[in-house]
Design an enzyme around this catalytic site. Sequence first.
Site, PDB file in Angstrom:
ATOM      1  N   ARG A  84       0.813  -1.229   0.000  1.00 30.93           N
ATOM      2  CA  ARG A  84       0.000   0.000   0.000  1.00 30.93           C
ATOM      3  C   ARG A  84       0.842   1.273   0.000  1.00 30.93           C
ATOM      4  NH1 ARG A  84      -3.537  -2.452   4.823  1.00 30.93           N
ATOM      5  NH2 ARG A  84      -1.668  -3.753   4.924  1.00 30.93           N
ATOM      6  N   GLY A  90       2.490 -13.785   5.824  1.00 34.30           N
ATOM      7  CA  GLY A  90       1.704 -13.329   6.974  1.00 34.30           C
ATOM      8  C   GLY A  90       2.547 -13.149   8.223  1.00 34.30           C
ATOM      9  N   GLU A 144      -9.456  -9.831  11.803  1.00 35.02           N
ATOM     10  CA  GLU A 144      -8.903  -8.836  10.870  1.00 35.02           C
ATOM     11  C   GLU A 144     -10.034  -8.195  10.063  1.00 35.02           C
ATOM     12  OE1 GLU A 144      -5.641  -7.845  10.716  1.00 35.02           O
ATOM     13  OE2 GLU A 144      -5.568  -9.044  12.537  1.00 35.02           O
ATOM     14  N   ASN A 188       0.609   1.830   7.067  1.00 36.40           N
ATOM     15  CA  ASN A 188       0.479   0.935   5.908  1.00 36.40           C
ATOM     16  C   ASN A 188       0.512   1.688   4.592  1.00 36.40           C
ATOM     17  OD1 ASN A 188       0.334  -1.359   7.502  1.00 36.40           O
ATOM     18  ND2 ASN A 188      -1.880  -1.215   7.708  1.00 36.40           N
ATOM     19  N   LYS A 216      30.690  30.200   3.451  1.00 32.90           N
ATOM     20  CA  LYS A 216      31.033  28.782   3.432  1.00 32.90           C
ATOM     21  C   LYS A 216      32.425  28.581   4.011  1.00 32.90           C
ATOM     22  CE  LYS A 216      33.528  26.708   0.846  1.00 32.90           C
ATOM     23  NZ  LYS A 216      34.397  26.072  -0.169  1.00 32.90           N
ATOM     24  N   TYR A 232      29.495  37.041  -0.793  1.00 27.68           N
ATOM     25  CA  TYR A 232      29.873  35.632  -0.722  1.00 27.68           C
ATOM     26  C   TYR A 232      31.241  35.532  -0.060  1.00 27.68           C
ATOM     27  CZ  TYR A 232      31.649  31.044  -1.718  1.00 27.68           C
ATOM     28  OH  TYR A 232      32.210  29.806  -1.554  1.00 27.68           O
ATOM     29  N   ASN A 249      34.427  45.120   8.196  1.00 30.75           N
ATOM     30  CA  ASN A 249      33.156  45.344   7.505  1.00 30.75           C
ATOM     31  C   ASN A 249      33.260  44.866   6.058  1.00 30.75           C
ATOM     32  OD1 ASN A 249      30.431  46.925   7.685  1.00 30.75           O
ATOM     33  ND2 ASN A 249      31.367  47.430   5.702  1.00 30.75           N
ATOM     34  N   ALA A 290      28.437  45.601   0.601  1.00 34.37           N
ATOM     35  CA  ALA A 290      27.432  44.919  -0.217  1.00 34.37           C
ATOM     36  C   ALA A 290      28.060  44.428  -1.513  1.00 34.37           C
ATOM     37  CB  ALA A 290      26.297  45.871  -0.536  1.00 34.37           C
TER      38      ALA A 290
HETATM   39  C1  UD1 Z   1      -1.484  -5.917  11.520  1.00 35.31           C
HETATM   40  C2  UD1 Z   1      -2.327  -6.863  12.363  1.00 35.31           C
HETATM   41  C3  UD1 Z   1      -3.568  -6.134  12.850  1.00 35.31           C
HETATM   42  C4  UD1 Z   1      -3.165  -4.898  13.634  1.00 35.31           C
HETATM   43  C5  UD1 Z   1      -2.231  -4.021  12.811  1.00 35.31           C
HETATM   44  C6  UD1 Z   1      -1.662  -2.913  13.697  1.00 35.31           C
HETATM   45  C7  UD1 Z   1      -2.007  -9.151  11.574  1.00 35.31           C
HETATM   46  C8  UD1 Z   1      -2.563 -10.254  10.758  1.00 35.31           C
HETATM   47  N1  UD1 Z   1      -2.711  -8.007  11.584  1.00 35.31           N
HETATM   48  O1  UD1 Z   1      -2.206  -5.567  10.370  1.00 35.31           O
HETATM   49  O2  UD1 Z   1      -4.335  -6.981  13.693  1.00 35.31           O
HETATM   50  O3  UD1 Z   1      -4.334  -4.180  14.012  1.00 35.31           O
HETATM   51  O4  UD1 Z   1      -1.124  -4.773  12.297  1.00 35.31           O
HETATM   52  O5  UD1 Z   1      -0.894  -2.025  12.962  1.00 35.31           O
HETATM   53  O6  UD1 Z   1      -0.970  -9.311  12.183  1.00 35.31           O
HETATM   54  N2  UD1 Z   1       5.251  -8.519   8.054  1.00 35.31           N
HETATM   55  C9  UD1 Z   1       6.234  -9.439   7.878  1.00 35.31           C
HETATM   56  N3  UD1 Z   1       5.965 -10.563   7.155  1.00 35.31           N
HETATM   57  C10 UD1 Z   1       4.735 -10.812   6.619  1.00 35.31           C
HETATM   58  C11 UD1 Z   1       3.726  -9.839   6.815  1.00 35.31           C
HETATM   59  C12 UD1 Z   1       4.008  -8.701   7.534  1.00 35.31           C
HETATM   60  O7  UD1 Z   1       7.364  -9.286   8.357  1.00 35.31           O
HETATM   61  O8  UD1 Z   1       4.576 -11.840   5.978  1.00 35.31           O
HETATM   62  C13 UD1 Z   1       5.557  -7.298   8.844  1.00 35.31           C
HETATM   63  C14 UD1 Z   1       5.389  -5.997   8.062  1.00 35.31           C
HETATM   64  O9  UD1 Z   1       6.633  -5.519   7.585  1.00 35.31           O
HETATM   65  C15 UD1 Z   1       4.803  -5.039   9.094  1.00 35.31           C
HETATM   66  C16 UD1 Z   1       4.179  -5.944  10.149  1.00 35.31           C
HETATM   67  O10 UD1 Z   1       4.634  -7.248   9.904  1.00 35.31           O
HETATM   68  O11 UD1 Z   1       5.813  -4.257   9.684  1.00 35.31           O
HETATM   69  C17 UD1 Z   1       2.647  -5.930  10.103  1.00 35.31           C
HETATM   70  O12 UD1 Z   1       2.180  -6.294   8.822  1.00 35.31           O
HETATM   71  P1  UD1 Z   1       1.099  -5.420   8.056  1.00 35.31           P
HETATM   72  O13 UD1 Z   1       0.957  -5.968   6.693  1.00 35.31           O
HETATM   73  O14 UD1 Z   1       1.421  -4.001   8.177  1.00 35.31           O
HETATM   74  O15 UD1 Z   1      -0.198  -5.767   8.896  1.00 35.31           O
HETATM   75  P2  UD1 Z   1      -1.505  -4.847   9.100  1.00 35.31           P
HETATM   76  O16 UD1 Z   1      -2.407  -5.054   7.948  1.00 35.31           O
HETATM   77  O17 UD1 Z   1      -1.111  -3.484   9.425  1.00 35.31           O
HETATM   78 MG    MG Z   2       0.691  -2.480   9.408  1.00 33.30          MG
END
Ligand code: UD1
Ligand code: MG
Length: 453
Positions: free
Chosen positions: A15, A78, A151, A224, A348, A363, A374, A377
């Site tokens: 995003r 995830g 979620e 995000n 500078k 300058y 002094n 200008a």
């Molecule tokens: C997540 C939470 C949500 C919470 C919100 C708060 C989950 C499923 N959801 O949603 O409940 O309200 O944060 O801000 O956890 N990341 C990884 N690997 C992955 C996916 C994400 O390292 O596979 C890291 C991202 O870089 C990020 C963090 O985890 O820094 C959270 O992921 P993001 O995609 O931002 O989750 P949200 O949709 O914000």
């Molecule tokens: Mg997030």
Amino acid sequence: MRLEVIVLAAGQGTRMKSRTPKVLHTVGGKPMLTRVLETVNALTPARAHVVVGENGDDFQSVFDEFDVNWVRQSEQLGTGHAVLQALPDLDAEAQALVVYGDCPLVKPSTVKRCVAAGQDGVGLITAVVPDPFGLGRIVRNTAGQVESIVEQADIAPEQCDIDEINSGILSTSVGVLREQLPRLIANNAQGEIYLTDLIAEAVSDGVAINAVKALDYREVLGVNDRVQLAKVERIFQRWQAEDLMKRGVSIADPSRFDCRGTVTTGLDCSMDINVLLEGDVELGDNVQIGSNCILRNVQIASNTIVKENTVIEDATVGRDCSIGPFARIRPGTTLDDNVGIGNFVEIKNSQLASGVKAAHLAYLGDAEIGADTNIGAGAITCNYDGRNKHRTIIGDNVFIGSNSSLIAPLTIEAGAAVAAGSSISRNVSTDELVIERADQRTVKGGGTRFRRR
Ligand code: UD1
Ligand code: MG
């Protein structure tokens, strides 16, 4: 208790629509991940693990000041999957703290509360927010106990009104993580392994969920997209402005103040609108900064006035000076006390002794200028011959007439005077007056002939 921190930082953050990984976008001039690491380091964990994606190598160079274990998650399946990648590196006896790298405003005190709550069961930081859309909601049973996190993509219509959200900050024993994480499946609208599903799993196993509300919901706002990034930036800047005001600085409008660094100040300093401070800025007492000024790595002693639209960078300024409006002080410059620099003056890599005045359009580059001299200008040092830079040394009490060109290397000794419009290429000794310009010619009636041309 041995504490190990897992920071989730993988992925571009679709995003954000950016080639830069999400957590490298900055808040207050620092990558979000730096802020998160600084916060967790305040708890002096035994180890910090940072989960990064395929672009992990870009990270390591940015964060070489931090001693962390980089964990690779090659596909972003995830948040639960991300924690799973770190699991083999965790000490089985430790307590784990999970934080998200896109949540840069969280304070050490809040993270500490989470760790305390996670010493028995699962500690979870939640927050009641004005606009919960898009965030994981905390589902509680009629007795008020946390049952699960749902979620946004999976939410049932009757859950939409829940305004308590999941911050992503969670702490529990490594034992609980090892037990629960492998059970999580991607049975949801996004097809991801959610860390948040661990809550319902743990509940069904009788593990206590200790939800702790953040004292200020703004601390746990995640980033995000760029709209949220700008929102978080303003909150961060507001807090910094308030902190400075509490330390005795007047800020004309805290919503038009930005600091991307660290500031130390004496008492009674003031900043008009649109001031930007970067790097390390040190101000004495009663320093007045006008509107639209930029100060980057500067020290300014007491009672100095920096007038509007002035830019000062990598420079030291003494007491009782007046600089600007529209002045530009560049790196390597030292201004002693009582120096007066006016509009459209650029300086500078120069050292100006006390009482020097350069009031308009000059300058001064690679110059050393003695006390009470002094600069007229339009006077300039010609410090560059196309190949090398040369120095101009000017003594005390010298008068440099307007529109002079001082061709370096050049020394002009104390008490000398340079007539306006001169191009000086040979050294001038003490008390000499040099005039280097064509004599004026007068043509009687020439004005009429000129107009008739
Ligand atoms: C997540 C939470 C949500 C919470 C919100 C708060 C989950 C499923 N959801 O949603 O409940 O309200 O944060 O801000 O956890 N990341 C990884 N690997 C992955 C996916 C994400 O390292 O596979 C890291 C991202 O870089 C990020 C963090 O985890 O820094 C959270 O992921 P993001 O995609 O931002 O989750 P949200 O949709 O914000
Ligand atoms: Mg997030």
